[in-house]
Design a protein around this motif. Sequence first.
Motif, mmCIF file in Angstrom:
data_model
loop_
_atom_site.group_PDB
_atom_site.id
_atom_site.type_symbol
_atom_site.label_atom_id
_atom_site.label_comp_id
_atom_site.label_asym_id
_atom_site.label_seq_id
_atom_site.Cartn_x
_atom_site.Cartn_y
_atom_site.Cartn_z
ATOM 1 N N UNK A 1 0.855 -1.186 0.000
ATOM 2 C CA UNK A 1 0.000 0.000 0.000
ATOM 3 C C UNK A 1 0.888 1.232 0.000
ATOM 4 N N UNK A 2 0.657 2.095 -0.972
ATOM 5 C CA UNK A 2 1.337 3.386 -1.062
ATOM 6 C C UNK A 2 0.284 4.438 -0.744
ATOM 7 N N UNK A 3 0.534 5.221 0.301
ATOM 8 C CA UNK A 3 -0.430 6.221 0.749
ATOM 9 C C UNK A 3 0.168 7.613 0.623
ATOM 10 N N UNK A 4 -0.411 8.433 -0.245
ATOM 11 C CA UNK A 4 0.017 9.825 -0.379
ATOM 12 C C UNK A 4 -0.277 10.521 0.940
ATOM 13 N N UNK A 5 0.675 11.327 1.429
ATOM 14 C CA UNK A 5 0.503 11.924 2.747
ATOM 15 C C UNK A 5 0.939 13.395 2.778
ATOM 16 N N UNK A 6 0.210 14.216 2.054
ATOM 17 C CA UNK A 6 0.320 15.672 2.168
ATOM 18 C C UNK A 6 -1.100 16.222 2.317
ATOM 19 N N UNK A 7 -1.819 15.794 3.360
ATOM 20 C CA UNK A 7 -3.240 16.135 3.455
ATOM 21 C C UNK A 7 -3.524 17.630 3.523
ATOM 22 N N UNK A 8 -2.625 18.417 4.120
ATOM 23 C CA UNK A 8 -2.849 19.855 4.199
ATOM 24 C C UNK A 8 -2.802 20.525 2.832
ATOM 25 N N UNK A 9 -2.155 19.877 1.862
ATOM 26 C CA UNK A 9 -2.069 20.388 0.492
ATOM 27 C C UNK A 9 -2.968 19.574 -0.440
ATOM 28 N N UNK A 10 -3.945 18.865 0.109
ATOM 29 C CA UNK A 10 -4.833 17.983 -0.665
ATOM 30 C C UNK A 10 -4.030 16.977 -1.482
ATOM 31 N N UNK A 11 -2.885 16.574 -0.922
ATOM 32 C CA UNK A 11 -1.986 15.604 -1.566
ATOM 33 C C UNK A 11 -1.515 16.054 -2.942
ATOM 34 N N UNK A 12 -1.417 17.382 -3.121
ATOM 35 C CA UNK A 12 -0.852 17.923 -4.359
ATOM 36 C C UNK A 12 0.599 17.462 -4.465
ATOM 37 N N UNK A 13 1.013 17.151 -5.668
ATOM 38 C CA UNK A 13 2.341 16.587 -5.888
ATOM 39 C C UNK A 13 3.363 17.715 -6.012
ATOM 40 N N UNK A 14 4.320 17.716 -5.098
ATOM 41 C CA UNK A 14 5.451 18.636 -5.191
ATOM 42 C C UNK A 14 6.682 17.809 -5.572
ATOM 43 N N UNK A 15 7.837 18.456 -5.639
ATOM 44 C CA UNK A 15 9.053 17.749 -6.046
ATOM 45 C C UNK A 15 9.356 16.600 -5.087
ATOM 46 N N UNK A 16 9.225 16.840 -3.792
ATOM 47 C CA UNK A 16 9.523 15.783 -2.811
ATOM 48 C C UNK A 16 8.610 14.577 -3.012
ATOM 49 N N UNK A 17 7.307 14.808 -3.255
ATOM 50 C CA UNK A 17 6.398 13.679 -3.456
ATOM 51 C C UNK A 17 6.720 12.945 -4.753
ATOM 52 N N UNK A 18 7.027 13.679 -5.810
ATOM 53 C CA UNK A 18 7.385 13.030 -7.080
ATOM 54 C C UNK A 18 8.606 12.133 -6.889
ATOM 55 N N UNK A 19 9.597 12.636 -6.157
ATOM 56 C CA UNK A 19 10.795 11.832 -5.900
ATOM 57 C C UNK A 19 10.477 10.630 -5.015
ATOM 58 N N UNK A 20 9.618 10.828 -4.017
ATOM 59 C CA UNK A 20 9.221 9.712 -3.161
ATOM 60 C C UNK A 20 8.465 8.647 -3.949
ATOM 61 N N UNK A 21 7.560 9.077 -4.829
ATOM 62 C CA UNK A 21 6.820 8.114 -5.658
ATOM 63 C C UNK A 21 7.778 7.315 -6.536
ATOM 64 N N UNK A 22 8.740 7.988 -7.130
ATOM 65 C CA UNK A 22 9.721 7.302 -7.969
ATOM 66 C C UNK A 22 10.516 6.280 -7.149
ATOM 67 N N UNK A 23 10.982 6.673 -5.980
ATOM 68 C CA UNK A 23 11.749 5.766 -5.126
ATOM 69 C C UNK A 23 10.902 4.584 -4.661
ATOM 70 N N UNK A 24 9.638 4.838 -4.344
ATOM 71 C CA UNK A 24 8.748 3.746 -3.932
ATOM 72 C C UNK A 24 8.564 2.757 -5.081
#
Length: 190
Positions: free
Chosen positions: A21-44
Amino acid sequence: MTQGLPVFQTLFLETDGAIATVTLNRPDALNAIDVAMAQDLQRAAQWLETRDGIRAVLLRATGKAFCAGGDISMFMGDPSQVRATLLDLFTPLNDFIARIARMDKVWIAQVHGIAAGAGLSLVLACDLAIADTEARFMTAYLKLGATPDAGMTHGLTRVLGARRALDLLLRHDAFSAGDALAWGIVTRTA
């Protein structure tokens, strides 16, 4: 939850037998994708790709929204800096989308709230998608004056055909989970 899993800044990764299970976790930003999330998704995705025991991956999110798209705060500032930031965003995000397609694992999106822009692209990249009956979807690019990204044009055309995909891309109104089900964007509503 398996010990020894990679830890990420913007998402959670859990495993239970053959299911990850991969859970996006930027709830305060409505899980909008920033550079850190894009990199985390790639690494996952890189990590998941090497795990033969994982057969299915559930992609979900914390908070009120699945994913509001790209974090538009990155569009502010000096144009040369914006271009560099967007390149830092799209390189790992597009790699993540491509890895989903290449993996021999079933990816399932679990959608609630809104899936807009790149969030809709994440849904389209998955093999299956289940949406809450109240979920809303939006291409969102026209409203921003931007071109579709993260595989949106390919995903929409593959699922909907060229005409309906073009229709959705040329308007910015949201559509319902019922519409998404009828059009084949999601496979089930719950």
